[in-house]
Design an enzyme around this catalytic site. Structure first.
Site, PDB file in Angstrom:
ATOM      1  N   ARG A 174       0.803  -1.095  -0.028  1.00 29.44           N
ATOM      2  CA  ARG A 174      -0.115   0.030   0.000  1.00 29.44           C
ATOM      3  C   ARG A 174       0.778   1.168   0.071  1.00 29.44           C
ATOM      4  NH1 ARG A 174      -4.933   1.372   3.969  1.00 29.44           N
ATOM      5  NH2 ARG A 174      -3.419   1.140   5.738  1.00 29.44           N
ATOM      6  N   ASP A 463      -3.737   3.363  14.154  1.00 30.44           N
ATOM      7  CA  ASP A 463      -3.132   3.991  13.058  1.00 30.44           C
ATOM      8  C   ASP A 463      -3.562   5.341  12.630  1.00 30.44           C
ATOM      9  OD1 ASP A 463      -5.275   3.744  11.297  1.00 30.44           O
ATOM     10  OD2 ASP A 463      -4.401   2.065  10.141  1.00 30.44           O
TER      11      ASP A 463
END
Length: 550
Positions: A174, A463
């Site tokens: 990613r 996150d």
């Protein structure tokens, strides 16, 4: 480390290329002149369009603010009505019943590949604090993993090594979203896109290696997750990047496969169009929960009470508007031959506290049972101990089948009104929820400033996405005059500042003076207040935070 070099690019004039940053071990192995030139070529070919699309985001947001609503695009009705399919998934991506996510530090690389998950999302985005050390060493670590030479020894002396290749997860990288720059690589004085930097270095160094291994190792290929996509035009840009990159390196068109995170409310209304734009390279769509909620707040922050989210931990994937979103995702993917991947199980099991562990496993099981029964082909976990739990849930539904793409999903149609029925979620806004948002936001940002992108806080893996929903909810509650249900107080900037001060005092007591002083708590609190309390809403907290990183 600093260097200038010339490079051929999209125009005849050779650009001035500056690579500048602190010394990183083995950086020269990934920042070769050829690799940098490849990234510079991507920048010169696509930077103009990236900037146009970032400007379009602001225009779109203004349109949403004026209308107070969203709908499916009338101009792309033919795409939604058309009879088309995405390319068949390669063997490595046929069975994705459990995917583990995490940053690309050396220990995580080994643990994720060894975890038993079918896929590892190697994350340069929300789970990575984009220090120069992290983004460069992450590329080194991936190369070492593919070469079978990666190992790690903890300070306590525990050794980590890879299992045999046949037992390892498939790597799906990613890169960063379109909005983030990589300020350590400048072309004619302008930073390159972080996403092009991450994608370009990884693809340049590993595409041919992975393809060459494909005959012996079916888990190999240049595969990607695309974050923060807000429209099909942004997906079109990625598709053109893929086409360009494959042609530049002599790699067959369609070798790259990408799964798009549907983690913005605008993208939810363009799922079909996003798959269509990427149809030669598409592998599926993913339901990204926290960023999706953040996007709703960001886009409808001034659209009235109907769009006010209750305490973030009370909004589950079973909430009606979230259920509509996931139902549409499964319907869309399976109609077009793509994989539908479920959201994150962020609970962290405890190896020390049986009660915490049992509660986490029960919640994860319920979440994954719901996704498997709802037609998803796989789902995410954040910890290796959760892999067997999620796998059992999908095994019970899939059996020997690699996926359930042949199932159309729920026949119930999804309307724009259902996707936007935030008020139907129920729940309430409380002081306890406000306090939790402050705690999570401050603690996460402090860790991020120290170079940690995935952080365990209160038995949850947090996150950047969870920090974003925490601070954006505070902004929304204050600017909409929310009265807290459990205390009757009004959510105000003054109350938030008091909670931040109390949190810092508690942290000093919890950590001790020396450990507290060694952290970056004052900076974290200042930044948190900036992005939560500013008069104008800050699009991403990482934008004002980036200059504070090395």
């Amino acid at each position: 480390m600093a260097a200038d070099q010339g490079s051929a690019g999209a125009s005849s004039a050779a650009p001035v290329v500056t690579v500048a940053g602190p010394r990183v071990a083995r950086a020269e192995e990934v920042l070769t002149p050829e690799a940098v030139s490849f990234v510079v070529g991507l920048h010169r070919a696509f930077e103009g369009r990236r900037q146009e699309l970032l400007a379009r985001r602001k225009t779109r947001r203004a349109e949403i603010a004026a209308a107070g609503t969203l709908d499916f695009l009338p101009g792309t009705a033919e795409v939604r009505a058309g009879d088309w399919q995405v390319a068949e998934a390669p063997r490595a991506l046929q069975d994705r019943r459990v995917e583990i996510t995490g940053p690309t530090d050396r220990k995580m690389v080994i643990n994720a590949l060894n975890s038993g998950a079918r896929v590892w999302l190697a994350d340069f985005e929300d789970a990575t604090s984009p220090t120069w050390e992290n983004v460069v060493s992450g590329q080194v670590n991936l190369i070492d993993a593919f070469e079978g030479r990666i190992d790690f020894t903890s300070p306590a002396g525990k050794a980590y090594t890879l299992k045999p290749a046949a037992e390892l997860a498939t790597v799906v990288v990613r890169p960063r979203g379109w909005h983030l720059d990589e300020t350590h690589l400048l072309v004619d004085g302008a930073p390159v896109a972080g996403g092009l930097f991450d994608f370009g270095l990884y693809f340049f160094h590993n595409a041919a290696r992975l393809i060459a291994r494909g005959a012996e190792d079916p888990n190999s290929g240049p595969y990607f997750y695309l974050p923060k996509t807000e429209s099909h035009l942004e997906a079109r840009l990625w598709n053109d990047v893929f086409t360009h990159a494959q042609a530049e390196l002599g790699i067959p068109h369609g070798t790259i496969r990408a799964t798009v995170l549907i983690e913005t409310i605008t993208a939810a209304f363009e799922m079909e169009e996003i798959l269509f734009e990427l149809r030669d390279h598409a592998a599926g769509l993913n339901a990204g929960r926290w960023d999706y909620l953040f996007s709703i707040v960001k886009n409808f922050r001034d659209a009235g009470d109907h769009y006010i989210l209750p305490d973030r931990n009370t909004v589950t994937m079973a909430s009606p508007f979230m259920a509509a979103y996931t139902r549409l995702l499964v319907q869309t993917c399976h109609r077009r031959g793509a994989h539908a991947i479920g959201g994150m199980a962020a609970f962290i099991p405890s190896r020390k506290d049986p009660e915490v562990n049992a509660a986490a496993l029960e919640k994860v099981k319920a979440d994954k049972d719901r996704e498997a029964a709802g037609g998803f082909d796989g789902s995410w976990v954040a910890h290796p101990d959760l892999v067997p739990v999620a796998r059992a849930c999908f095994d019970a539904v899939l059996g020997d089948r690699p996926n359930q793409k042949s199932s159309p999903g729920s026949p119930e149609p999804v309307t724009a009104e259902q996707l936007l029925d935030i008020a139907g979620a129920g729940g309430s806004c409380t002081r306890a929820g406000l306090h939790n948002a402050v705690q999570v936001g401050v603690r996460y940002i402090e860790a991020w400033l120290r170079g940690l992108g995935a952080v365990g806080i209160f038995n949850m893996m947090e996150d950047a996405a969870t920090a974003e929903i925490s601070r954006s909810q505070i902004w929304q509650w204050i600017n909409n005059g929310v009265v807290l249900a459990d205390t009757g107080e009004k959510a105000t900037a003054e109350l938030v500042r008091r909670l931040v001060a109390e949190e810092l005092a508690e942290l000093r007591t919890e950590l001790g003076d020396a450990a507290y002083a060694a952290g970056r708590w004052t900076e974290a609190a200042r930044l948190f207040e900036q992005v939560a309390l500013a008069e104008e809403f800050v699009d991403f907290l990482t934008l004002p935070a980036l200059p504070l990183l090395d």
